[in-house]
Design a protein around this motif. Structure first.
Motif, PDB file in Angstrom:
ATOM      1  N   ARG A 117     -21.299   2.244  -1.191  1.00  0.00           N
ATOM      2  CA  ARG A 117     -21.397   0.996  -1.925  1.00  0.00           C
ATOM      3  C   ARG A 117     -20.046   0.450  -2.380  1.00  0.00           C
ATOM      4  O   ARG A 117     -19.988  -0.476  -3.157  1.00  0.00           O
ATOM      5  N   GLY A 118     -18.981   1.037  -1.882  1.00  0.00           N
ATOM      6  CA  GLY A 118     -17.687   0.664  -2.417  1.00  0.00           C
ATOM      7  C   GLY A 118     -17.172  -0.685  -1.969  1.00  0.00           C
ATOM      8  O   GLY A 118     -16.492  -1.377  -2.693  1.00  0.00           O
ATOM      9  N   GLY A 119     -17.496  -1.080  -0.724  1.00  0.00           N
ATOM     10  CA  GLY A 119     -17.010  -2.345  -0.211  1.00  0.00           C
ATOM     11  C   GLY A 119     -15.521  -2.374   0.068  1.00  0.00           C
ATOM     12  O   GLY A 119     -14.933  -3.450   0.202  1.00  0.00           O
ATOM     13  N   ARG A 120     -14.895  -1.184   0.163  1.00  0.00           N
ATOM     14  CA  ARG A 120     -13.442  -1.131   0.333  1.00  0.00           C
ATOM     15  C   ARG A 120     -13.008  -0.499   1.650  1.00  0.00           C
ATOM     16  O   ARG A 120     -11.865  -0.115   1.816  1.00  0.00           O
ATOM     17  N   GLY A 121     -13.954  -0.366   2.567  1.00  0.00           N
ATOM     18  CA  GLY A 121     -13.566   0.048   3.907  1.00  0.00           C
ATOM     19  C   GLY A 121     -13.389   1.535   4.108  1.00  0.00           C
ATOM     20  O   GLY A 121     -12.727   1.960   5.058  1.00  0.00           O
ATOM     21  N   PHE A 122     -13.989   2.360   3.245  1.00  0.00           N
ATOM     22  CA  PHE A 122     -13.893   3.808   3.452  1.00  0.00           C
ATOM     23  C   PHE A 122     -14.748   4.256   4.630  1.00  0.00           C
ATOM     24  O   PHE A 122     -14.505   5.299   5.220  1.00  0.00           O
ATOM     25  N   SER A 123     -15.782   3.486   4.943  1.00  0.00           N
ATOM     26  CA  SER A 123     -16.728   3.858   5.995  1.00  0.00           C
ATOM     27  C   SER A 123     -16.804   2.761   7.039  1.00  0.00           C
ATOM     28  O   SER A 123     -16.627   1.573   6.734  1.00  0.00           O
ATOM     29  N   PHE A 124     -17.080   3.155   8.269  1.00  0.00           N
ATOM     30  CA  PHE A 124     -17.235   2.185   9.348  1.00  0.00           C
ATOM     31  C   PHE A 124     -18.700   1.824   9.563  1.00  0.00           C
ATOM     32  O   PHE A 124     -19.053   1.155  10.536  1.00  0.00           O
ATOM     33  N   GLN A 125     -19.578   2.282   8.660  1.00  0.00           N
ATOM     34  CA  GLN A 125     -21.004   1.988   8.810  1.00  0.00           C
ATOM     35  C   GLN A 125     -21.301   0.505   8.592  1.00  0.00           C
ATOM     36  O   GLN A 125     -22.312  -0.011   9.059  1.00  0.00           O
ATOM     37  N   ARG A 126     -20.435  -0.163   7.835  1.00  0.00           N
ATOM     38  CA  ARG A 126     -20.581  -1.603   7.613  1.00  0.00           C
ATOM     39  C   ARG A 126     -19.224  -2.266   7.865  1.00  0.00           C
ATOM     40  O   ARG A 126     -18.199  -1.599   7.827  1.00  0.00           O
ATOM     41  N   ASP A 127     -19.260  -3.572   8.092  1.00  0.00           N
ATOM     42  CA  ASP A 127     -17.998  -4.280   8.323  1.00  0.00           C
ATOM     43  C   ASP A 127     -17.430  -4.712   6.978  1.00  0.00           C
ATOM     44  O   ASP A 127     -18.001  -5.570   6.293  1.00  0.00           O
ATOM     45  N   GLU A 128     -16.319  -4.100   6.585  1.00  0.00           N
ATOM     46  CA  GLU A 128     -15.704  -4.339   5.279  1.00  0.00           C
ATOM     47  C   GLU A 128     -14.194  -4.498   5.434  1.00  0.00           C
ATOM     48  O   GLU A 128     -13.627  -4.071   6.444  1.00  0.00           O
ATOM     49  N   PRO A 129     -13.538  -5.062   4.437  1.00  0.00           N
ATOM     50  CA  PRO A 129     -12.071  -5.137   4.484  1.00  0.00           C
ATOM     51  C   PRO A 129     -11.459  -3.738   4.512  1.00  0.00           C
ATOM     52  O   PRO A 129     -11.946  -2.818   3.851  1.00  0.00           O
ATOM     53  N   ASP A 131      -9.382  -1.706   3.044  1.00  0.00           N
ATOM     54  CA  ASP A 131      -8.657  -1.509   1.799  1.00  0.00           C
ATOM     55  C   ASP A 131      -8.342  -0.024   1.619  1.00  0.00           C
ATOM     56  O   ASP A 131      -7.206   0.399   1.720  1.00  0.00           O
ATOM     57  N   MET A 132      -9.366   0.766   1.327  1.00  0.00           N
ATOM     58  CA  MET A 132      -9.291   2.229   1.184  1.00  0.00           C
ATOM     59  C   MET A 132      -8.528   2.710  -0.030  1.00  0.00           C
ATOM     60  O   MET A 132      -8.241   3.900  -0.152  1.00  0.00           O
ATOM     61  N   ARG A 133      -8.186   1.829  -0.961  1.00  0.00           N
ATOM     62  CA  ARG A 133      -7.517   2.281  -2.176  1.00  0.00           C
ATOM     63  C   ARG A 133      -8.531   2.861  -3.149  1.00  0.00           C
ATOM     64  O   ARG A 133      -9.530   2.216  -3.476  1.00  0.00           O
ATOM     65  N   MET A 134      -8.284   4.063  -3.630  1.00  0.00           N
ATOM     66  CA  MET A 134      -9.108   4.629  -4.679  1.00  0.00           C
ATOM     67  C   MET A 134      -8.880   3.895  -5.986  1.00  0.00           C
ATOM     68  O   MET A 134      -9.779   3.750  -6.815  1.00  0.00           O
ATOM     69  N   ASP A 135      -7.677   3.443  -6.190  1.00  0.00           N
ATOM     70  CA  ASP A 135      -7.302   2.688  -7.388  1.00  0.00           C
ATOM     71  C   ASP A 135      -6.784   1.336  -6.922  1.00  0.00           C
ATOM     72  O   ASP A 135      -5.737   1.256  -6.266  1.00  0.00           O
ATOM     73  N   ILE A 136      -7.514   0.270  -7.251  1.00  0.00           N
ATOM     74  CA  ILE A 136      -7.142  -1.048  -6.740  1.00  0.00           C
ATOM     75  C   ILE A 136      -5.853  -1.577  -7.358  1.00  0.00           C
ATOM     76  O   ILE A 136      -5.357  -2.631  -6.953  1.00  0.00           O
ATOM     77  N   ARG A 137      -5.284  -0.829  -8.312  1.00  0.00           N
ATOM     78  CA  ARG A 137      -3.991  -1.220  -8.867  1.00  0.00           C
ATOM     79  C   ARG A 137      -2.838  -0.860  -7.928  1.00  0.00           C
ATOM     80  O   ARG A 137      -1.706  -1.318  -8.108  1.00  0.00           O
ATOM     81  N   GLN A 138      -3.115  -0.016  -6.927  1.00  0.00           N
ATOM     82  CA  GLN A 138      -2.087   0.335  -5.950  1.00  0.00           C
ATOM     83  C   GLN A 138      -1.765  -0.858  -5.053  1.00  0.00           C
ATOM     84  O   GLN A 138      -2.599  -1.750  -4.864  1.00  0.00           O
ATOM     85  N   ASP A 139      -0.589  -0.851  -4.457  1.00  0.00           N
ATOM     86  CA  ASP A 139      -0.179  -1.933  -3.563  1.00  0.00           C
ATOM     87  C   ASP A 139      -0.601  -1.694  -2.117  1.00  0.00           C
ATOM     88  O   ASP A 139      -1.047  -2.609  -1.433  1.00  0.00           O
ATOM     89  N   SER A 144      -2.516  -2.887   5.337  1.00  0.00           N
ATOM     90  CA  SER A 144      -1.059  -3.042   5.288  1.00  0.00           C
ATOM     91  C   SER A 144      -0.352  -1.913   6.026  1.00  0.00           C
ATOM     92  O   SER A 144       0.701  -2.126   6.642  1.00  0.00           O
ATOM     93  N   LEU A 145      -0.910  -0.708   5.981  1.00  0.00           N
ATOM     94  CA  LEU A 145      -0.333   0.391   6.765  1.00  0.00           C
ATOM     95  C   LEU A 145      -0.434   0.107   8.259  1.00  0.00           C
ATOM     96  O   LEU A 145       0.526   0.316   9.014  1.00  0.00           O
ATOM     97  N   LEU A 146      -1.601  -0.357   8.700  1.00  0.00           N
ATOM     98  CA  LEU A 146      -1.787  -0.654  10.120  1.00  0.00           C
ATOM     99  C   LEU A 146      -0.857  -1.764  10.580  1.00  0.00           C
ATOM    100  O   LEU A 146      -0.444  -1.805  11.738  1.00  0.00           O
ATOM    101  N   ALA A 147      -0.506  -2.661   9.662  1.00  0.00           N
ATOM    102  CA  ALA A 147       0.362  -3.782  10.020  1.00  0.00           C
ATOM    103  C   ALA A 147       1.839  -3.417  10.020  1.00  0.00           C
ATOM    104  O   ALA A 147       2.629  -3.983  10.795  1.00  0.00           O
ATOM    105  N   SER A 148       2.227  -2.460   9.172  1.00  0.00           N
ATOM    106  CA  SER A 148       3.657  -2.212   8.952  1.00  0.00           C
ATOM    107  C   SER A 148       4.200  -0.966   9.635  1.00  0.00           C
ATOM    108  O   SER A 148       5.402  -0.885   9.914  1.00  0.00           O
ATOM    109  N   CYS A 149       3.365   0.018   9.896  1.00  0.00           N
ATOM    110  CA  CYS A 149       3.856   1.271  10.468  1.00  0.00           C
ATOM    111  C   CYS A 149       4.166   1.103  11.956  1.00  0.00           C
ATOM    112  O   CYS A 149       3.488   0.357  12.670  1.00  0.00           O
TER     113      CYS A 149
END
Length: 302
Positions: A117-129, A131-139, A144-149
């Motif tokens: 139920r997170g809506g942050r892209g931890f799972s591929f079962q649904r189409d979500e952004p 994100d994968m941040r446990m703490d949304i205060r992180q940058d 962004s990793l997929l784009a920059s690495c």
């Protein structure tokens, strides 16, 4: 459906009986739950150490904290919740004037709330952004990793954090794809991984993108660094005889716990091999199958 039943529907705490057996909470004790999650372990510890035992719980996921506060409101001042990662336990306790505790539990797993139920892209079962941040205060996000690495950096993330042996072709496919369109959603990423891996190498029991998603989550949240840090810093906090209990969910984490326990001369290892869920628990909660519990005890001070 009441709150307790609703939370139970979302998430079931793994190895609960085993944690209570090894942590051995007693009345008047002071315990740290480094990963509050939805509060299952915390509630059990507080119940066991009643009427005056306390728990300081750490959690960096704001959504989990909100649910847990409601679930655990009956424990009153016996529970203190700090919004922080378990790697910040020392700082958090210092802020409360605490320098010794009677036991520490750290559960490295991702909660079902985040998966389902997170809506942050931890799972591929649904189409979500992505994100994968446990703490949304992180940058840093997974997108962004997929784009920059670089291609090499992505391959290293997938191989070292996910044990993904098709890391190089997956990384190459991602780099080719991002030149046309940014990779922003779980469905995009899962499709790219499936296309990059030859069909004969697709695993039978799990989705082909499972390890890539795991690796990205670990990288985004610096999970292995956090684990190694707290395994060093938690030991001085323990009173003699106090236990350090760690639940991990994949081999990378378990190897770190095993190595850190063996290297620390202040610890006596209580679990020669990791404690695994019983067959009944794995049948009732399939997500518990990969859980491993290791426990060490602080030796008497010389």
């Amino acid at each position: 459906m009441g709150l307790e039943a609703a939370i139970e529907e979302i998430h079931r705490s793994v190895l609960l009986d085993e944690v209570l057996q090894y942590l051995d909470p007693v009345p008047g004790g002071l315990y740290v739950d480094g990963t509050l999650g939805l509060g299952g372990h915390t509630a059990a510890i507080l119940s066991r150490c009643a009427p005056d035992g306390r728990v300081i719980a750490f959690e960096w996921d704001e959504a989990a904290i909100e649910l847990s506060r409601k679930r655990l409101v009956g424990f009153g001042s016996r529970l203190t919740i700090i919004r922080s990662n378990f790697a910040e336990i020392v700082v958090g306790l210092e802020g409360l004037g605490i320098d010794r505790v009677d036991g520490v539990l750290i559960d490295i797993g991702l909660s079902s709330l985040q998966l389902d139920r997170g809506g942050r892209g931890f799972s591929f079962q649904r189409d979500e952004p992505l994100d994968m941040r446990m703490d949304i205060r992180q940058d840093t996000t997974a997108a962004s990793l997929l784009a920059s690495c670089s291609e090499e950096q992505l391959a290293d993330i997938f191989f070292y954090f996910g044990d993904e042996y098709q890391a190089r072709p997956i990384a190459a496919e991602i780099v080719r794809a991002r030149e046309k369109d940014p990779i922003r959603t779980t469905r995009q990423l899962a499709g790219l991984v499936a296309a990059a891996v030859p069909r004969r190498f697709h695993p039978k029991r799990i989705h082909v993108a499972t390890k890539v998603f795991q690796a990205l989550r670990i990288a985004v949240n610096t999970e292995l660094e956090n684990l190694a840090r707290i395994l060093d810093e938690a030991v001085p906090l323990l009173k003699p005889g106090a236990r350090l209990c760690v639940i991990s969910f994949h081999s990378l984490e378990d190897r770190i716990v095993k190595r850190k326990f063996r290297q620390n001369k202040q610890l006596e290892i209580l679990t020669a091999k990791p404690v695994m869920p019983r067959a009944e628990e794995m049948e009732d909660n399939p997500r518990s199958r990969s859980a491993r519990l290791r426990v060490a005890c602080k030796k008497a001070e010389q």
